[in-house]
Design a protein around this motif. Structure first.
Motif, PDB file in Angstrom:
ATOM      1  N   CYS A 186      -3.271 -23.763   5.298  1.00 48.89           N
ATOM      2  CA  CYS A 186      -4.639 -23.644   5.790  1.00 48.89           C
ATOM      3  C   CYS A 186      -5.509 -22.879   4.791  1.00 48.89           C
ATOM      4  O   CYS A 186      -6.581 -23.334   4.404  1.00 48.89           O
ATOM      5  CB  CYS A 186      -4.607 -22.946   7.145  1.00 48.89           C
ATOM      6  SG  CYS A 186      -6.186 -22.434   7.803  1.00 48.89           S
ATOM      7  N   LYS A 238      -3.492 -16.329   7.017  1.00 44.75           N
ATOM      8  CA  LYS A 238      -2.074 -15.958   7.124  1.00 44.75           C
ATOM      9  C   LYS A 238      -1.129 -16.983   6.492  1.00 44.75           C
ATOM     10  O   LYS A 238      -0.108 -16.617   5.934  1.00 44.75           O
ATOM     11  CB  LYS A 238      -1.723 -15.762   8.597  1.00 44.75           C
ATOM     12  CG  LYS A 238      -0.305 -15.261   8.817  1.00 44.75           C
ATOM     13  CD  LYS A 238      -0.208 -14.528  10.140  1.00 44.75           C
ATOM     14  CE  LYS A 238       1.189 -14.018  10.400  1.00 44.75           C
ATOM     15  NZ  LYS A 238       1.190 -12.995  11.455  1.00 44.75           N
ATOM     16  N   CYS A 239      -1.462 -18.280   6.620  1.00 42.99           N
ATOM     17  CA  CYS A 239      -0.519 -19.257   6.061  1.00 42.99           C
ATOM     18  C   CYS A 239      -1.169 -20.122   4.970  1.00 42.99           C
ATOM     19  O   CYS A 239      -2.370 -20.407   5.010  1.00 42.99           O
ATOM     20  CB  CYS A 239       0.099 -20.107   7.175  1.00 42.99           C
ATOM     21  SG  CYS A 239      -1.030 -21.198   7.997  1.00 42.99           S
ATOM     22  N   GLY A 241      -5.622 -24.704  11.005  1.00 43.98           N
ATOM     23  CA  GLY A 241      -5.205 -25.521   9.860  1.00 43.98           C
ATOM     24  C   GLY A 241      -4.555 -26.824  10.304  1.00 43.98           C
ATOM     25  O   GLY A 241      -4.674 -27.848   9.633  1.00 43.98           O
ATOM     26  N   CYS A 277      -1.184 -22.433  13.052  1.00 44.32           N
ATOM     27  CA  CYS A 277      -1.928 -22.619  14.316  1.00 44.32           C
ATOM     28  C   CYS A 277      -2.846 -23.844  14.218  1.00 44.32           C
ATOM     29  O   CYS A 277      -2.905 -24.516  13.183  1.00 44.32           O
ATOM     30  CB  CYS A 277      -2.723 -21.359  14.678  1.00 44.32           C
ATOM     31  SG  CYS A 277      -4.293 -21.210  13.840  1.00 44.32           S
ATOM     32  N   SER A 310     -10.625 -19.685   8.236  1.00 43.48           N
ATOM     33  CA  SER A 310      -9.174 -19.456   8.187  1.00 43.48           C
ATOM     34  C   SER A 310      -8.859 -17.959   8.233  1.00 43.48           C
ATOM     35  O   SER A 310      -9.529 -17.164   7.576  1.00 43.48           O
ATOM     36  CB  SER A 310      -8.632 -20.050   6.879  1.00 43.48           C
ATOM     37  OG  SER A 310      -7.324 -19.590   6.647  1.00 43.48           O
ATOM     38  N   CYS A 311      -7.825 -17.592   9.000  1.00 43.40           N
ATOM     39  CA  CYS A 311      -7.455 -16.168   9.043  1.00 43.40           C
ATOM     40  C   CYS A 311      -6.690 -15.774   7.789  1.00 43.40           C
ATOM     41  O   CYS A 311      -6.506 -14.598   7.510  1.00 43.40           O
ATOM     42  CB  CYS A 311      -6.657 -15.846  10.309  1.00 43.40           C
ATOM     43  SG  CYS A 311      -4.878 -16.129  10.189  1.00 43.40           S
ATOM     44  N   ILE A 361     -11.631 -17.838  14.593  1.00 41.08           N
ATOM     45  CA  ILE A 361     -10.188 -17.793  14.803  1.00 41.08           C
ATOM     46  C   ILE A 361      -9.816 -16.850  15.960  1.00 41.08           C
ATOM     47  O   ILE A 361      -8.730 -16.964  16.527  1.00 41.08           O
ATOM     48  CB  ILE A 361      -9.435 -17.423  13.491  1.00 41.08           C
ATOM     49  CG1 ILE A 361      -7.942 -17.789  13.611  1.00 41.08           C
ATOM     50  CG2 ILE A 361      -9.613 -15.956  13.137  1.00 41.08           C
ATOM     51  CD1 ILE A 361      -7.655 -19.244  13.910  1.00 41.08           C
TER      52      ILE A 361
HETATM   53 FE1  SF4 Z   1      -4.455 -18.492   9.971  1.00 43.44          FE
HETATM   54 FE2  SF4 Z   1      -2.630 -20.325   9.323  1.00 43.44          FE
HETATM   55 FE3  SF4 Z   1      -3.995 -20.514  11.622  1.00 43.44          FE
HETATM   56 FE4  SF4 Z   1      -5.158 -21.002   9.301  1.00 43.44          FE
HETATM   57  S1  SF4 Z   1      -3.506 -22.184  10.271  1.00 43.44           S
HETATM   58  S2  SF4 Z   1      -6.017 -19.799  10.936  1.00 43.44           S
HETATM   59  S3  SF4 Z   1      -4.204 -19.432   7.985  1.00 43.44           S
HETATM   60  S4  SF4 Z   1      -2.542 -18.904  11.031  1.00 43.44           S
END
Ligand code: SF4
Ligand code: NAI
Length: 515
Positions: free
Chosen positions: A446, A442-443, A489, A486, A439-440, A268
């Motif tokens: 994803c 954050k959301c 996902g 982003c 996946s980071c 990521i």
């Molecule tokens: Fe992070 Fe959302 Fe991007 Fe997945 S889609 S990497 S959770 S910001």
């Protein structure tokens, strides 16, 4: 006479150092005073180590050469350009794989000694920077706009417009950040640039600095590329000494400083905003956009974030003029694209072509079909987030718009081939699994969606509530596409949906227990 033995990671992993050492010993024993040059790779991976000999009529290639071949090669007249040896490939430039390419960015690769500034300058190096130093920032931006260059990291946003935004945003400090976190499966073009022609990237970044009035640049490099780090650090030090980096570039009164920063192995962090977070010393979490990095980027300052290949294309454009670049390509895809053939392929390597060639030509004429010899079944273009393309789509021209029309992406130019033994349901599962791991967080679509995606695909493959789970998977994919923050996902469903659409039997076959 000079002999060339490549020193990039591919050649080294295939024994290039041992070949070079043996050559030195054998030549010393034969009292031959010949200089051995450790050049970059030509990008013909299956022929590495590709040894070249300079003769009065050009360079002759031999490969793949092993330590055990060295003595016999010398006995058989290697130094005289003996073309009858089984490993002889003839004049290097006439090797079909190379002769058929349109190498603009990779024109010097494998030809020069990567760390020699003299060699770089002797092959048109720093001509673009010298030209840029004579021009106003707006002029440089106009030249890049006119070339039609679009971001080669994958998103294909016009580079000149990105630079214009940064130039137009007033600030006490601006930055150039090179995204060298090359994380897509099957890609290696950035690495080749950095290991084999590092001054080209340095030159491109310095030109970008002049164009937007940024005085500091960072190369964000993936830690899995230790040789690129070593080469870049040395090249930056030498470029500073020669006045191509640092204060008062070539006596112009303009400054540009450059440093390499290492990532820590997260996919990521190739996403530009999490890359910036990581550069600032924080965890690689994706930021909301807006604000765009071009307006509030590194440390809140206007920042150009460009991929290695975008920046590497710039010296040619400034040296030869926008028209020389824009004359190649089709439609809105101008110039050339660095394609990287990988996976189950006979002739894997770097193929730089003007946009417009078909995928089939690339895989057959250059790739030579599969390594296994079994029929080709699917190809994934554009990394792990790219769609799987069945044979009916192989006549697509390599063009951003043509691919987008088929819900596919060219991405960073990675082309991974699969033969008939591939299980596409397993590949679809892998896409969700990859997203789950990378996946980071954050959301929700994803972070949670990818985990649920793996489970749903497992249920389909186990033939549990098949129809209901297929419908659920379609819904989940739509939610991820529409609701993710982003591309991680937002694009993971592309390979899943394409596998479902084009290879439904694999999901069926598995369900019946045939697989
Ligand atoms: Fe992070 Fe959302 Fe991007 Fe997945 S889609 S990497 S959770 S910001
Ligand atoms: P994006 O479409 O959001 O942005 C593209 C670029 O244009 C960004 O740098 C953005 O900041 C910039 N931009 C947009 N509007 C602008 C404006 N008005 N002025 C100045 N700059 C502007 O795409 P994103 O999310 O950055 O990238 C997604 C792509 O990344 C995907 O298409 C995928 O192919 C690719 N990718 C590449 C990988 C690699 O290893 N190279 C890995 C994963 C994905």
């Amino acid at each position: 006479i000079r002999i060339f033995v490549p020193r990039d990671t591919t050649a080294l992993s295939l024994g290039a150092d041992a070949v070079a050492n043996r050559l030195e010993k054998e030549l010393a024993a034969r009292s031959q005073s010949i200089s051995l040059v450790r050049n970059g790779s030509r990008g013909l991976a299956w022929l590495e180590p590709l040894v070249e000999v300079e003769t009065p009529i050009g360079r002759f290639a031999y490969g793949p050469v092993t330590v055990n071949d060295v003595s016999a090669l010398l006995d058989s007249g290697l130094l005289e350009g003996n073309v009858s040896h089984p490993l002889a490939l003839g004049p290097t430039e006439e090797i079909d794989y190379l002769a058929r390419q349109q190498r603009l960015t990779f024109a010097r690769i494998g030809i020069t000694d990567p760390l020699s500034i003299e060699d770089y300058c002797a092959h048109s190096g720093f001509c673009g920077l010298e030209a840029a130093l004579q021009r106003e920032p707006q002029d440089i931006v106009e030249e890049v706009k006119a070339s039609g260059l679009r971001g080669r990291g994958g998103a294909a946003f016009p580079t000149g417009i990105k630079w214009q935004t940064v130039l137009d945003t007033p600030a006490d400090q601006k930055y150039i950040v090179c995204n060298a976190d090359e994380g897509d499966s099957g890609t290696f073009a950035d690495r080749l640039v950095m290991e084999c022609d590092p001054y080209m990237l340095i030159e491109g970044m310095a030109i970008a600095g002049l164009a937007v009035q940024a005085t500091q640049g960072y190369i964000y490099l993936r830690s899995e590329y230790p040789l690129a780090k070593e080469v870049l650090d040395e090249a930056i030090a030498r470029a500073e000494q020669a006045g191509y980096l640092g204060d008062n570039l070539r006596g112009s009164g303009r400054d540009f400083h450059l440093e390499v920063r290492l990532g820590a192995g997260a996919y990521i962090c190739g996403e530009e905003t999490s890359l910036l977070e990581s550069l600032e010393g924080k965890r690689g979490l994706v930021r909301f956009k807006p604000p765009l990095p071009a307006i509030e980027g590194l440390f809140g300052r206007p920042t150009v974030v460009n991929n290695v290949l975008s920046l590497a294309a710039v010296p040619f454009i400034l040296a030869e003029g926008a028209e020389a670049y824009a004359t190649h390509g089709m439609g809105r895809s101008r110039g050339t694209l660095a394609l990287q053939l990988a996976g189950n392929v006979k002739h894997g390597g770097l193929v730089e072509l003007a946009f417009g060639t078909t995928l089939r030509t690339l895989m057959e004429t250059f790739g030579g079909g599969t390594l296994s010899g079994k029929p080709l079944r699917a190809v994934q273009v554009g990394g792990p987030l790219g769609a799987y393309l069945p044979e009916s789509q192989w006549d697509l021209p390599l063009d951003y718009e043509a691919f987008a029309a088929e819900s596919a992406v060219l991405g960073h130019g990675g082309v991974v081939m699969f033969d008939e033994s591939v299980d596409m349901a397993e590949q679809a599962r892998f896409s969700m699994e990859f997203c789950k791991v990378e996946s980071c967080g954050k959301c929700t679509p994803c972070r949670i969606g990818s985990t649920r995606g793996v489970e749903v695909i497992d249920r389909i493959r186990a033939n549990q509530n098949r129809e209901a789970n297929l419908a659920l998977l379609h819904d989940l994919c739509e939610t991820m596409v529409d609701g993710s923050l982003c591309a991680m996902g937002g694009m993971t469903p592309f390979p899943v949906q394409s596998a479902l659409a084009h290879f439904p039997d694999d999901f069926q076959r598995t369900a019946n227990g045939d697989n």
